[in-house]
Design a protein around this motif. Structure first.
Motif, mmCIF file in Angstrom:
data_model
loop_
_atom_site.group_PDB
_atom_site.id
_atom_site.type_symbol
_atom_site.label_atom_id
_atom_site.label_comp_id
_atom_site.label_asym_id
_atom_site.label_seq_id
_atom_site.Cartn_x
_atom_site.Cartn_y
_atom_site.Cartn_z
ATOM 1 N N HIS A 1 12.327 6.233 37.609
ATOM 2 C CA HIS A 1 12.724 5.019 38.315
ATOM 3 C C HIS A 1 14.208 5.102 38.647
ATOM 4 O O HIS A 1 15.035 5.424 37.793
ATOM 5 C CB HIS A 1 12.455 3.769 37.465
ATOM 6 N N TYR B 199 6.083 -5.807 32.959
ATOM 7 C CA TYR B 199 7.462 -5.638 33.415
ATOM 8 C C TYR B 199 8.242 -4.853 32.371
ATOM 9 O O TYR B 199 7.775 -4.640 31.248
ATOM 10 C CB TYR B 199 8.119 -6.990 33.689
ATOM 11 N N ASN C 208 -0.579 2.486 38.040
ATOM 12 C CA ASN C 208 0.394 2.865 39.062
ATOM 13 C C ASN C 208 0.747 4.343 38.989
ATOM 14 O O ASN C 208 0.912 5.001 40.016
ATOM 15 C CB ASN C 208 1.670 2.034 38.914
ATOM 16 N N ARG D 163 8.211 -9.677 42.710
ATOM 17 C CA ARG D 163 8.049 -8.397 42.037
ATOM 18 C C ARG D 163 9.200 -7.497 42.455
ATOM 19 O O ARG D 163 9.480 -7.345 43.640
ATOM 20 C CB ARG D 163 6.724 -7.746 42.411
ATOM 21 N N HIS D 164 9.890 -6.920 41.493
ATOM 22 C CA HIS D 164 10.993 -6.003 41.780
ATOM 23 C C HIS D 164 10.545 -4.602 41.358
ATOM 24 O O HIS D 164 10.349 -4.353 40.163
ATOM 25 C CB HIS D 164 12.260 -6.425 41.043
ATOM 26 N N PRO D 165 10.377 -3.680 42.310
ATOM 27 C CA PRO D 165 9.830 -2.364 41.987
ATOM 28 C C PRO D 165 10.791 -1.431 41.270
ATOM 29 O O PRO D 165 10.353 -0.474 40.627
ATOM 30 C CB PRO D 165 9.444 -1.798 43.359
ATOM 31 N N HIS D 166 12.110 -1.689 41.385
ATOM 32 C CA HIS D 166 13.099 -0.806 40.769
ATOM 33 C C HIS D 166 14.027 -1.609 39.865
ATOM 34 O O HIS D 166 14.233 -2.804 40.094
ATOM 35 C CB HIS D 166 13.910 -0.085 41.832
ATOM 36 N N PHE E 218 12.657 -4.943 35.897
ATOM 37 C CA PHE E 218 11.820 -4.695 37.068
ATOM 38 C C PHE E 218 10.356 -4.857 36.689
ATOM 39 O O PHE E 218 10.001 -4.895 35.514
ATOM 40 C CB PHE E 218 12.080 -3.305 37.658
ATOM 41 N N GLY E 219 9.520 -4.990 37.727
ATOM 42 C CA GLY E 219 8.094 -5.185 37.504
ATOM 43 C C GLY E 219 7.637 -6.532 38.004
ATOM 44 O O GLY E 219 8.247 -7.121 38.905
#
Length: 211
Positions: A152, A174, A145, A202-205, A187-188
């Motif tokens: 973040h 994560y 990524n 999936r939580h990006p933040h 997150f992750g």
């Protein structure tokens, strides 16, 4: 050193082990593929040996990922070594992921201005890593990524100012962050329900764990 130093902490990778002594020395053993023992080669190490390149470095935290290792010294400088096929060393480079990419000796991560990355806490996941900087920022890289440290932004819960992370921990794909207020953010990848948000998304933040 072997007669007097005591092991202060240990960390386990997928095929290598790392040991930090109470006088700041780093020892490693295990499979040597991808340079994960930090000794400049790829041969297996059958019993713990000191990482000679860190002889003059006072290491205070040491964490192993699947095939790489991250550490920080008493001045906060972050060093990495091992496999880099997913950008897990945070050293930048081209977008093409080379399956053979590696660093077989400990190497500091340089920021855009040429200064070394410093941290108050470091963590290693399977193929990603994260740190908390002295300024209270959470930086993460790897897992195909990001090839170098990326910030973040925390999802605020409306309770005031932005959370201040003080420690970070990485799982397979994560990340968990502890804040100065004693809150936990995650997150992750959440497909195994590991994030604690009551779903498998999936939580990006970083999002506060409400439990």
């Amino acid at each position: 050193a072997i007669a007097s130093a005591r092991v202060a902490s240990v960390s386990c990778g997928e095929g290598h082990s790392v040991f930090l002594t109470d006088d700041g020395e780093v020892w490693t053993c295990g499979a040597g593929e991808h340079g994960r023992n930090g000794n400049g080669g790829s041969g297996d190490v059958l019993a713990p040996e000191p990482v000679a390149a860190l002889d003059d470095v006072d290491v205070v935290q040491l964490e192993a990922g699947s095939a790489f290792t991250i550490c920080r010294d008493s001045a906060g400088v972050v060093r990495v070594w091992g496999r880099n096929d997913q950008g897990q060393l945070g050293l930048g480079g081209g977008l093409a992921m080379d399956v053979y990419a590696l660093e077989d000796l400990p190497r500091p991560i340089d920021l855009a201005d040429g200064s070394p990355l410093t941290a108050v806490h470091v963590a290693a996941g399977h193929s990603h890593a994260a740190v908390v900087t002295p300024a209270g920022n959470l930086l993460q890289w790897g897992a195909k990524n990001a090839l170098e440290p990326a910030a973040h932004v925390f999802e605020c819960d409306g309770a005031g100012g932005a959370p201040e992370p003080v420690a970070v921990h990485c799982g397979g794909a994560y990340t968990l962050a502890e804040t100065a207020d004693g809150d936990l953010y995650s997150f992750g990848a959440g497909s195994s329900k590991c994030l604690g948000h009551g779903d498998k998304q999936r939580h990006p933040h970083p999002k506060k764990v409400a439990a």
